[in-house]
Design a protein around this motif. Structure first.
Motif, PDB file in Angstrom:
ATOM      1  N   LYS A 143      -3.972 -34.484   6.103  1.00 44.06           N
ATOM      2  CA  LYS A 143      -4.947 -35.233   6.857  1.00 44.06           C
ATOM      3  C   LYS A 143      -6.141 -34.362   7.234  1.00 44.06           C
ATOM      4  O   LYS A 143      -7.293 -34.821   7.240  1.00 44.06           O
ATOM      5  N   ASN A 144      -5.842 -33.083   7.544  1.00 49.13           N
ATOM      6  CA  ASN A 144      -6.893 -32.156   7.940  1.00 49.13           C
ATOM      7  C   ASN A 144      -7.594 -31.546   6.734  1.00 49.13           C
ATOM      8  O   ASN A 144      -8.822 -31.484   6.664  1.00 49.13           O
ATOM      9  N   LYS A 152      -9.817 -33.978   4.876  1.00 47.06           N
ATOM     10  CA  LYS A 152     -10.891 -34.586   5.674  1.00 47.06           C
ATOM     11  C   LYS A 152     -12.229 -33.984   5.307  1.00 47.06           C
ATOM     12  O   LYS A 152     -12.371 -32.765   5.221  1.00 47.06           O
TER      13      LYS A 152
END
Length: 366
Positions: free
Chosen positions: A360-361, A364
């Motif tokens: 998710k990080n 991103k």
């Protein structure tokens, strides 16, 4: 397992009752006692003891290699380090029997088909251990415990390595796994163990495995087991399924952490996981337990997570993504290595959560 006060009482009582000068009759016999498991951590795998009976002398004594002293200074520290002293005790059979009856743990007795000379030799060796400094030994989880000490004594009496493991096609980890009914205890034990417990189980170190091996052992073409009888049956007990003590509670907690979406939650989680990995990395330098060495679970509870958490807290996006990619690489290696490991079924929720947060990080866009 006995505490210090009981050990002292037993020691002096047995000194008065069974001296080293006792000469056994031809009727004397030796049995191996296999005791059932219990809810306490020290009773989780059962127990092994030696019983020597001589009807002509009115002698009936049980020798235990599983005693330790809870009041030992720095008990936990010494247990973790691997230099905790265990000792052998002896007590009357009736006391031994009532103790396990009170704990609702079965006792299986296997009489050995050995000669009177061998019975006498074993009796003398056991007494020599009880009444000298030999009664103390340094406990090792696999290599030196209540079962291995008995195995070695019996093999020494037989004059060769007659009694051998029959489960070398399984690893130590696979043999231990079914005994751990408490989920979080199982989880903790599985992630702190390293590569040694994944080796083939060539050492007889569990009571019930020893019992099975005895039933299969033949010496000079003759079966070593003369008889096999359950002399104490445990009362049936039913333990209801506990959702809080299961993988479902772990999945539930981790799922809630993932869904809350608060920035500080992954930071705290990764900090704690990184500290756990740091502990796994350093405990091998401190501990003498070979089972704790080369712990590949640091690929899951990775010390690099500390850097990831710090960079996330400081909002240093470039460094956070770089470390995140390194950790994802470690997780990929860990997954491949764990494919055939039995404890994959209980650590996978941590893997899923970490991969979810890291991807998710990392994916991103800035």
């Amino acid at each position: 397992m006995k505490n210090k006060i009981r050990y002292i009482l037993i020691f002096f009582l047995s000194t008065a009752t069974f001296s080293q000068t006792v000469s056994l009759s031809e009727q004397a016999k030796v049995s191996i006692l296999t005791c059932g498991t219990g809810p306490e951590s020290y009773a989780m795998y059962g127990h092994t003891a030696i019983r020597i009976q001589d009807v002509a002398l009115g002698l009936d004594v049980v020798y235990n290699y599983g005693a330790f002293d809870f009041s030992t200074p720095n008990f936990i520290g010494r247990f973790v380090k691997g230099d905790l002293q265990y000792f052998i005790t002896n007590e009357s059979y009736i006391d031994f029997y009532y103790n396990y009856q009170a704990e609702n743990r079965e006792i299986i007795e296997q009489e050995l088909a050995i000669s009177p000379i061998q019975v006498k030799q074993l009796f003398e060796q056991l007494n020599a251990s009880v009444y000298s400094n030999e009664r103390f030994y340094t406990y090792k989880f696999i290599d030196r415990n209540c079962t291995t000490m008995v195995v070695d004594k019996i093999n020494n009496t037989l004059g060769n390595q007659s009694i051998k493991a029959t489960t070398s096609n399984q690893s130590y980890r696979e043999l231990l796994y079914p005994y751990m009914s408490n989920f979080y205890m199982k989880l903790g034990i599985q992630i702190i163990f390293g590569t040694k417990v994944d080796q083939p189980a060539s050492r007889l170190f569990l009571p019930y495995e020893f019992k099975t091996a005895l039933s299969k052992t033949r010496v000079n073409g003759k079966q070593i087991e003369k008889s096999n009888e359950t002399i104490l049956k445990a009362r049936p007990t039913s333990v209801p399924f506990n959702w809080l003590n299961s993988i479902y509670s772990l999945i539930g907690v981790l799922l809630v952490l993932a869904l809350l979406g608060k920035k500080w939650i992954p930071i705290i989680y990764f900090t704690l996981a990184g500290l756990l990995g740091l502990f796994f990395s350093l405990v091998g330098l401190y501990s003498l337990h070979d089972e704790l060495l080369w712990n590949y679970n640091i690929l899951l509870f990775n010390p690099l997570l500390l850097f990831y958490a710090w960079y996330s807290f400081k909002e240093q996006k470039t460094k956070t993504k770089l470390v995140g990619k390194l950790i994802l690489g470690c997780l990929a290696v860990y997954l491949v290595y764990m494919i055939n490991k039995i404890h994959l079924e209980i650590v996978w929720p941590f893997m899923v959560l970490q991969i979810y947060w890291l991807l998710k990080n990392v994916l991103k866009k800035d």
